[in-house]
Design a protein around this motif. Structure first.
Motif, PDB file in Angstrom:
ATOM      1  N   VAL A 168      -1.511 -67.962  13.426  1.00 46.28           N
ATOM      2  CA  VAL A 168      -0.605 -68.485  12.324  1.00 46.28           C
ATOM      3  C   VAL A 168      -0.999 -69.861  11.828  1.00 46.28           C
ATOM      4  O   VAL A 168      -1.039 -70.087  10.677  1.00 46.28           O
ATOM      5  CB  VAL A 168       0.977 -68.393  12.495  1.00 46.28           C
ATOM      6  CG1 VAL A 168       1.922 -68.916  11.614  1.00 46.28           C
ATOM      7  CG2 VAL A 168       1.336 -67.033  13.008  1.00 46.28           C
ATOM      8  N   LYS A 169      -1.506 -70.617  12.949  1.00 49.15           N
ATOM      9  CA  LYS A 169      -1.597 -71.771  12.607  1.00 49.15           C
ATOM     10  C   LYS A 169      -3.096 -71.952  11.970  1.00 49.15           C
ATOM     11  O   LYS A 169      -3.292 -72.826  10.832  1.00 49.15           O
ATOM     12  CB  LYS A 169      -1.842 -72.616  14.057  1.00 49.15           C
ATOM     13  CG  LYS A 169      -2.442 -74.216  13.778  1.00 49.15           C
ATOM     14  CD  LYS A 169      -2.676 -74.881  15.083  1.00 49.15           C
ATOM     15  CE  LYS A 169      -3.239 -76.122  14.860  1.00 49.15           C
ATOM     16  NZ  LYS A 169      -3.440 -76.814  16.133  1.00 49.15           N
ATOM     17  N   MET A 220      -4.489 -72.138   4.312  1.00 48.48           N
ATOM     18  CA  MET A 220      -3.765 -72.189   2.937  1.00 48.48           C
ATOM     19  C   MET A 220      -3.564 -73.631   2.604  1.00 48.48           C
ATOM     20  O   MET A 220      -3.536 -73.839   1.284  1.00 48.48           O
ATOM     21  CB  MET A 220      -2.478 -71.412   3.459  1.00 48.48           C
ATOM     22  CG  MET A 220      -2.363 -70.133   3.408  1.00 48.48           C
ATOM     23  SD  MET A 220      -0.952 -69.310   3.883  1.00 48.48           S
ATOM     24  CE  MET A 220       0.246 -69.874   2.994  1.00 48.48           C
ATOM     25  N   LEU A 221      -3.251 -74.614   3.371  1.00 49.27           N
ATOM     26  CA  LEU A 221      -3.214 -76.077   2.955  1.00 49.27           C
ATOM     27  C   LEU A 221      -4.476 -76.589   2.377  1.00 49.27           C
ATOM     28  O   LEU A 221      -4.399 -77.133   1.485  1.00 49.27           O
ATOM     29  CB  LEU A 221      -2.482 -76.885   3.897  1.00 49.27           C
ATOM     30  CG  LEU A 221      -1.278 -76.297   4.343  1.00 49.27           C
ATOM     31  CD1 LEU A 221      -0.678 -77.162   5.686  1.00 49.27           C
ATOM     32  CD2 LEU A 221      -0.481 -76.954   3.379  1.00 49.27           C
ATOM     33  N   SER A 222      -5.610 -76.237   3.180  1.00 53.77           N
ATOM     34  CA  SER A 222      -6.843 -76.576   2.689  1.00 53.77           C
ATOM     35  C   SER A 222      -7.318 -76.046   1.233  1.00 53.77           C
ATOM     36  O   SER A 222      -7.646 -76.727   0.305  1.00 53.77           O
ATOM     37  CB  SER A 222      -8.026 -76.122   3.749  1.00 53.77           C
ATOM     38  OG  SER A 222      -9.253 -76.572   3.271  1.00 53.77           O
ATOM     39  N   ARG A 223      -6.862 -74.817   1.218  1.00 51.98           N
ATOM     40  CA  ARG A 223      -7.271 -74.276  -0.351  1.00 51.98           C
ATOM     41  C   ARG A 223      -6.396 -74.802  -1.375  1.00 51.98           C
ATOM     42  O   ARG A 223      -6.760 -75.300  -2.433  1.00 51.98           O
ATOM     43  CB  ARG A 223      -6.767 -72.645  -0.194  1.00 51.98           C
ATOM     44  CG  ARG A 223      -8.021 -71.899  -0.225  1.00 51.98           C
ATOM     45  CD  ARG A 223      -7.540 -70.410  -0.527  1.00 51.98           C
ATOM     46  NE  ARG A 223      -6.242 -69.985   0.060  1.00 51.98           N
ATOM     47  CZ  ARG A 223      -6.080 -68.942   0.830  1.00 51.98           C
ATOM     48  NH1 ARG A 223      -7.067 -68.252   1.067  1.00 51.98           N
ATOM     49  NH2 ARG A 223      -4.781 -68.596   1.167  1.00 51.98           N
ATOM     50  N   ALA A 224      -5.124 -75.265  -0.883  1.00 52.36           N
ATOM     51  CA  ALA A 224      -4.262 -75.684  -1.889  1.00 52.36           C
ATOM     52  C   ALA A 224      -4.419 -77.318  -2.292  1.00 52.36           C
ATOM     53  O   ALA A 224      -4.706 -77.724  -3.357  1.00 52.36           O
ATOM     54  CB  ALA A 224      -2.915 -75.816  -1.589  1.00 52.36           C
ATOM     55  N   ARG A 225      -4.996 -77.880  -1.238  1.00 47.26           N
ATOM     56  CA  ARG A 225      -5.418 -79.267  -1.497  1.00 47.26           C
ATOM     57  C   ARG A 225      -6.862 -79.236  -2.249  1.00 47.26           C
ATOM     58  O   ARG A 225      -6.848 -80.198  -3.081  1.00 47.26           O
ATOM     59  CB  ARG A 225      -5.822 -79.815  -0.237  1.00 47.26           C
ATOM     60  CG  ARG A 225      -6.227 -81.419  -0.062  1.00 47.26           C
ATOM     61  CD  ARG A 225      -6.435 -82.033   1.413  1.00 47.26           C
ATOM     62  NE  ARG A 225      -5.601 -81.695   2.017  1.00 47.26           N
ATOM     63  CZ  ARG A 225      -5.666 -81.092   3.303  1.00 47.26           C
ATOM     64  NH1 ARG A 225      -6.765 -80.295   3.563  1.00 47.26           N
ATOM     65  NH2 ARG A 225      -4.556 -80.861   4.136  1.00 47.26           N
ATOM     66  N   TYR A 226      -7.746 -78.537  -1.857  1.00 41.34           N
ATOM     67  CA  TYR A 226      -8.920 -78.737  -2.587  1.00 41.34           C
ATOM     68  C   TYR A 226      -8.909 -78.108  -4.143  1.00 41.34           C
ATOM     69  O   TYR A 226      -9.634 -78.549  -5.048  1.00 41.34           O
ATOM     70  CB  TYR A 226     -10.197 -77.775  -2.028  1.00 41.34           C
ATOM     71  CG  TYR A 226     -10.668 -78.655  -0.901  1.00 41.34           C
ATOM     72  CD1 TYR A 226     -11.613 -79.688  -1.163  1.00 41.34           C
ATOM     73  CD2 TYR A 226     -10.137 -78.417   0.484  1.00 41.34           C
ATOM     74  CE1 TYR A 226     -12.059 -80.440  -0.075  1.00 41.34           C
ATOM     75  CE2 TYR A 226     -10.802 -79.529   1.453  1.00 41.34           C
ATOM     76  CZ  TYR A 226     -11.668 -80.209   1.123  1.00 41.34           C
ATOM     77  OH  TYR A 226     -12.161 -81.041   1.992  1.00 41.34           O
TER      78      TYR A 226
END
Length: 80
Positions: free
Chosen positions: A2-3, A9-15
């Motif tokens: 899950v981590k 997901m956070l990396s995709r959103a940030r980039y």
């Protein structure tokens, strides 16, 4: 597991956000329509980069750990 999914997901959103901002800026230099198209393409490119980034970072950490182990092994051999 899950981590890892959350990190990805956070990396995709940030980039994607960074890509959209850059694409929108570059497209905005041309016209309003190009700004929205540039933002969309930038977000897509950013998300693709963000998808690959966490796996590359984790691989780099593995290689660093192996390198440190090798250095320790060499130092212990030299001490003998």
């Amino acid at each position: 597991m899950v981590k890892d999914r959350l990190e990805r997901m956070l990396s995709r959103a940030r980039y994607a956000a960074i890509g959209a901002a850059i694409g929108g800026f570059v497209g905005g230099l041309i016209s309003k329509n190009a700004a929205s198209s540039g933002a969309a393409l930038g977000a897509l490119a950013g998300a693709a980069i963000g998808e690959r980034r966490p796996s590359a970072e984790s691989r780099l950490e593995e290689l660093k750990a192996r390198g440190e182990e090798n250095v320790r092994g060499l130092r212990s051999e030299q001490a003998e």
